[in-house]
Design a protein around this motif. Structure first.
Motif, mmCIF file in Angstrom:
data_model
loop_
_atom_site.group_PDB
_atom_site.id
_atom_site.type_symbol
_atom_site.label_atom_id
_atom_site.label_comp_id
_atom_site.label_asym_id
_atom_site.label_seq_id
_atom_site.Cartn_x
_atom_site.Cartn_y
_atom_site.Cartn_z
ATOM 1 N N GLY A 131 0.764 -1.243 0.000
ATOM 2 C CA GLY A 131 0.000 0.000 0.000
ATOM 3 C C GLY A 131 0.789 1.284 0.000
ATOM 4 O O GLY A 131 0.208 2.370 -0.051
ATOM 5 N N VAL A 132 2.114 1.189 0.071
ATOM 6 C CA VAL A 132 2.957 2.394 0.053
ATOM 7 C C VAL A 132 4.159 2.131 -0.835
ATOM 8 O O VAL A 132 4.791 1.077 -0.728
ATOM 9 N N VAL A 133 4.472 3.094 -1.716
ATOM 10 C CA VAL A 133 5.635 2.914 -2.592
ATOM 11 C C VAL A 133 6.514 4.160 -2.567
ATOM 12 O O VAL A 133 6.035 5.277 -2.342
ATOM 13 N N LYS A 134 7.792 3.929 -2.807
ATOM 14 C CA LYS A 134 8.722 5.045 -2.957
ATOM 15 C C LYS A 134 8.559 5.642 -4.348
ATOM 16 O O LYS A 134 8.175 4.962 -5.292
ATOM 17 N N ALA A 135 8.899 6.906 -4.465
ATOM 18 C CA ALA A 135 8.812 7.577 -5.762
ATOM 19 C C ALA A 135 9.662 6.862 -6.805
ATOM 20 O O ALA A 135 9.268 6.758 -7.971
ATOM 21 N N ILE A 159 3.300 0.603 8.480
ATOM 22 C CA ILE A 159 4.548 0.207 9.145
ATOM 23 C C ILE A 159 5.308 -0.799 8.297
ATOM 24 O O ILE A 159 6.513 -0.660 8.053
ATOM 25 N N LEU A 160 4.612 -1.828 7.820
ATOM 26 C CA LEU A 160 5.270 -2.870 7.036
ATOM 27 C C LEU A 160 5.806 -2.307 5.727
ATOM 28 O O LEU A 160 6.896 -2.687 5.283
ATOM 29 N N ALA A 161 5.064 -1.394 5.115
ATOM 30 C CA ALA A 161 5.479 -0.834 3.828
ATOM 31 C C ALA A 161 6.678 0.097 3.969
ATOM 32 O O ALA A 161 7.601 0.066 3.146
ATOM 33 N N MET A 162 6.694 0.912 5.022
ATOM 34 C CA MET A 162 7.744 1.917 5.152
ATOM 35 C C MET A 162 8.979 1.421 5.899
ATOM 36 O O MET A 162 10.074 1.923 5.698
ATOM 37 N N PHE A 163 8.780 0.417 6.763
ATOM 38 C CA PHE A 163 9.911 -0.060 7.575
ATOM 39 C C PHE A 163 10.029 -1.584 7.529
ATOM 40 O O PHE A 163 10.003 -2.253 8.569
ATOM 41 N N PRO A 164 10.155 -2.163 6.336
ATOM 42 C CA PRO A 164 10.253 -3.628 6.234
ATOM 43 C C PRO A 164 11.510 -4.174 6.899
ATOM 44 O O PRO A 164 11.558 -5.350 7.261
ATOM 45 N N ASP A 165 12.521 -3.317 7.079
ATOM 46 C CA ASP A 165 13.766 -3.733 7.735
ATOM 47 C C ASP A 165 13.737 -3.456 9.230
ATOM 48 O O ASP A 165 14.702 -3.756 9.946
ATOM 49 N N GLY A 166 12.641 -2.891 9.718
ATOM 50 C CA GLY A 166 12.533 -2.598 11.138
ATOM 51 C C GLY A 166 12.123 -3.825 11.934
ATOM 52 O O GLY A 166 11.574 -4.791 11.388
ATOM 53 N N ILE A 167 12.390 -3.791 13.233
ATOM 54 C CA ILE A 167 12.071 -4.908 14.128
ATOM 55 C C ILE A 167 11.245 -4.375 15.297
ATOM 56 O O ILE A 167 11.664 -3.427 15.969
ATOM 57 N N LEU A 168 10.096 -4.963 15.535
ATOM 58 C CA LEU A 168 9.264 -4.530 16.646
ATOM 59 C C LEU A 168 9.994 -4.792 17.957
ATOM 60 O O LEU A 168 10.542 -5.874 18.181
ATOM 61 N N ALA A 189 -0.032 -7.615 8.876
ATOM 62 C CA ALA A 189 -0.559 -6.830 7.750
ATOM 63 C C ALA A 189 -0.429 -7.566 6.419
ATOM 64 O O ALA A 189 0.121 -7.033 5.460
ATOM 65 N N GLN A 190 -0.897 -8.774 6.357
ATOM 66 C CA GLN A 190 -0.856 -9.590 5.144
ATOM 67 C C GLN A 190 0.580 -9.846 4.672
ATOM 68 O O GLN A 190 0.831 -10.058 3.491
ATOM 69 N N GLY A 191 1.488 -9.830 5.606
ATOM 70 C CA GLY A 191 2.890 -10.128 5.309
ATOM 71 C C GLY A 191 3.552 -10.633 6.578
ATOM 72 O O GLY A 191 2.899 -11.267 7.418
#
Length: 204
Positions: free
Chosen positions: A22-26, A69-78, A137-139
């Motif tokens: 649901g979120v993409v970089k330019a 959260i999942l779209a913008m920070f896929p490399d992040g860890i809760l 979030a479906q991932g």
């Protein structure tokens, strides 16, 4: 761009959005043939939503915070209270999202109004220690194991609500499948061995 080509472009963007939670970089929009000016035109017309610098979405108001959260920070860890919630160690998900991230990433990534992010900049060599994956979030997204999480909560104890900290410690103490060997190893690496021994050790 005539109406037919415009509709084709919108459909391509929608597919791209679905592929990226649901979120993409330019930079992912440019290969579709869009220029920066055209992207801004789509924003002005309400076809695209500007999420933050360099990030765009569609139907942003319909997106859950999890998706963003999942779209913008896929490399992040809760981590911290957010991870405590997903492990069932606290009752309500905090308003802020506590996310562990490499200290080498650009700090500008977190300059976003919604969702509210509380980043924990972590040394790359210990960032991935104790990471597990959970459905999100479906991932999938990374989250620290209970043992690593408890050690980090003790390390940054001053940043946690005291009631949440106490509840989390008691929940871990009563955990039927806790791994004390892993707990002590993470405690050594995170330099909280004394805290673990004094706060948890007396209950074991």
């Amino acid at each position: 761009m005539n109406q037919e080509k415009k509709q084709e472009m919108i459909e391509k963007i929608e597919v791209l959005m679905q592929e990226n939670h649901g979120v993409v970089k330019a930079e992912k929009l440019y290969p579709l043939g869009l220029t920066y000016r055209q992207i801004q035109g789509l924003v002005q017309k309400g076809i695209l939503d500007h999420v933050k610098n360099g990030y765009y979405s569609m139907h942003l108001q319909q997106r859950s915070e999890d998706e963003l959260i999942l779209a913008m920070f896929p490399d992040g860890i809760l981590t911290m209270d957010t991870a405590l919630f997903y492990h069932g160690y606290c009752g309500e998900r905090p308003e802020e999202w506590s996310i562990a991230i490499s200290k080498n990433v650009s700090k500008s990534r977190f300059k976003v109004e919604q969702p509210v992010i509380c980043p924990y900049y972590t040394e790359p060599e210990v960032l991935q220690m104790g990471v597990e994956k959970i459905p999100f979030a479906q991932g999938e997204i990374g989250i620290y194991s209970k043992e690593r999480l408890i050690c980090d909560c003790l390390k940054y104890e001053e940043r946690l609500d005291r009631v949440i900290m106490k509840t989390a410690l008691m929940a871990y103490i009563n955990e039927p499948d806790k791994d004390i060997a892993a707990l002590m190893e993470y405690a050594r690496v995170r330099k909280v061995t004394a805290k673990v021994q004094s706060r948890i050790g007396v209950w074991l």
